[in-house]
Scaffold this motif. Sequence first.
Motif, short mmCIF file in Angstrom:
data_model
loop_
_atom_site.label_atom_id
_atom_site.label_comp_id
_atom_site.label_asym_id
_atom_site.label_seq_id
_atom_site.Cartn_x
_atom_site.Cartn_y
_atom_site.Cartn_z
N THR A 32 0.83 -1.20 0.00
CA THR A 32 0.00 0.00 0.00
C THR A 32 0.87 1.25 0.00
N VAL A 33 0.54 2.17 -0.90
CA VAL A 33 1.34 3.37 -1.12
C VAL A 33 0.46 4.61 -0.93
N ASP A 34 0.73 5.37 0.11
CA ASP A 34 0.16 6.70 0.26
C ASP A 34 1.17 7.67 -0.33
N LEU A 35 0.78 8.35 -1.39
CA LEU A 35 1.73 9.16 -2.15
C LEU A 35 2.27 10.36 -1.38
N ASP A 36 1.69 10.68 -0.22
CA ASP A 36 2.27 11.76 0.57
C ASP A 36 3.55 11.34 1.27
N VAL A 37 3.99 10.10 1.07
CA VAL A 37 5.34 9.72 1.47
C VAL A 37 6.37 10.57 0.73
N LEU A 38 5.99 11.06 -0.45
CA LEU A 38 6.85 11.94 -1.23
C LEU A 38 6.90 13.33 -0.59
N ASP A 39 8.02 14.01 -0.77
CA ASP A 39 8.13 15.38 -0.29
C ASP A 39 7.17 16.29 -1.06
N PRO A 40 6.56 17.27 -0.40
CA PRO A 40 5.65 18.18 -1.10
C PRO A 40 6.29 18.95 -2.25
N SER A 41 7.60 19.11 -2.24
CA SER A 41 8.26 19.75 -3.37
C SER A 41 8.14 18.90 -4.64
N VAL A 42 7.96 17.60 -4.45
CA VAL A 42 7.78 16.66 -5.56
C VAL A 42 6.31 16.40 -5.82
N PHE A 43 5.54 16.40 -4.73
CA PHE A 43 4.15 15.96 -4.81
C PHE A 43 3.27 16.85 -3.92
N PRO A 44 2.98 18.07 -4.37
CA PRO A 44 2.14 18.96 -3.57
C PRO A 44 0.66 18.63 -3.63
N GLY A 45 0.23 17.84 -4.61
CA GLY A 45 -1.18 17.58 -4.82
C GLY A 45 -1.73 16.50 -3.93
N THR A 46 -1.78 16.76 -2.64
CA THR A 46 -2.29 15.78 -1.69
C THR A 46 -2.98 16.51 -0.54
N GLY A 47 -3.80 15.80 0.19
CA GLY A 47 -4.63 16.43 1.20
C GLY A 47 -3.91 16.88 2.45
N THR A 48 -2.87 16.13 2.83
CA THR A 48 -2.12 16.46 4.05
C THR A 48 -0.63 16.40 3.74
N PRO A 49 -0.09 17.43 3.09
CA PRO A 49 1.33 17.42 2.73
C PRO A 49 2.21 17.52 3.97
N GLU A 50 3.30 16.75 3.98
CA GLU A 50 4.23 16.72 5.11
C GLU A 50 5.65 16.94 4.61
N GLY A 61 9.71 17.03 4.34
CA GLY A 61 10.70 16.06 4.79
C GLY A 61 10.56 14.69 4.17
N GLY A 62 9.81 14.60 3.07
CA GLY A 62 9.58 13.30 2.46
C GLY A 62 10.67 12.87 1.51
N VAL A 63 10.47 11.71 0.91
CA VAL A 63 11.45 11.14 -0.01
C VAL A 63 11.24 11.72 -1.41
N GLY A 64 12.22 11.52 -2.27
CA GLY A 64 12.13 11.96 -3.65
C GLY A 64 11.50 10.91 -4.54
N PHE A 65 11.15 11.34 -5.75
CA PHE A 65 10.49 10.43 -6.69
C PHE A 65 11.33 9.20 -6.99
N ASP A 66 12.61 9.40 -7.31
CA ASP A 66 13.40 8.27 -7.75
C ASP A 66 13.64 7.27 -6.64
N ALA A 67 13.77 7.76 -5.40
CA ALA A 67 13.93 6.85 -4.27
C ALA A 67 12.69 5.98 -4.10
N LEU A 68 11.51 6.59 -4.21
CA LEU A 68 10.27 5.82 -4.08
C LEU A 68 10.09 4.87 -5.25
N ARG A 69 10.35 5.36 -6.46
CA ARG A 69 10.21 4.49 -7.63
C ARG A 69 11.09 3.24 -7.51
N ALA A 70 12.35 3.43 -7.13
CA ALA A 70 13.26 2.30 -6.99
C ALA A 70 12.81 1.34 -5.89
N ALA A 71 12.34 1.90 -4.77
CA ALA A 71 11.89 1.07 -3.66
C ALA A 71 10.67 0.24 -4.06
#
Length: 287
Positions: free
Chosen positions: A209-227, A229-239
Amino acid sequence: MLKKNVETFMGCDADYRDADVVLFGAPYDCTTSFRPGTRFASAAIRRESYGLELYSPYQDRELSEFCVFDSGDLELQFGDPRSALSDIEKRSKTILTDGKLPFLLGGEHLVTLGSVRAAVKKYPDLHILHFDAHADLRDEYLGAKLSHACVLRRCHELVGDGKIYQYGIRSGDKSEFVWGKDHVFTHKFDLEGLDETLCDLAGKPVYLTVDLDVLDPSVFPGTGTPEPGGVGFDALRAALTKACSLNVVAADVNELSPHYDTSGASTAVACKIVREMLISLGANRRS
């Protein structure tokens, strides 16, 4: 047998009989605690997916190599989370019974519970691999036990201690972290240590299960509760590409709220994450 949706995620137009993976959407955000809008995510992901190529240079594969069927969005009752979760469970059960992998496009994170309910009935030893900014381990939120803030706590009640692995967690009530120490494996802030977890989960049935707000808001601002200090796109993609090599029996991607990022970049990120997961899952099921 499920029927093909009119508008499908790019490249996901296989016949249901032939499909290894079945997409379906759960456009639901009834319990969202901050900014609503995830009900629009699955439609936006399908529409914007046509801006992507079928080919992944990361994996040197094309999505069209694999049989993925898109059954469209469920029509969910917005005022009743119990009814919505029941409909999600029924759809996941149908897909699992037919020997296929359900891939859920949320929606708020509560929708995961419906799919987990179906998966754990078929796979009693189910383990959950969870990527998120939030622990989602509250016992209740403002008196409600069915909330996106409580979804992993409700999942724990189904799978038990030591079967939930969380990564990227950087927000939650203190009580969640205190309770979690005795019941789940929580890795805060980043994705380090994932390789060890993948070794632990080898051969076991896994719900991813992937909640996309694991990404940093600089990468993924389009979410309901941005936090922050998150990870970058490529780190999540590789994981996620690595995680999809496990015995994944069901998966989901949640918490895109497309209208909070009018540039469309967040939706594009979500599309690319979905594409990479589908390719990796398809390759794993073929091997």
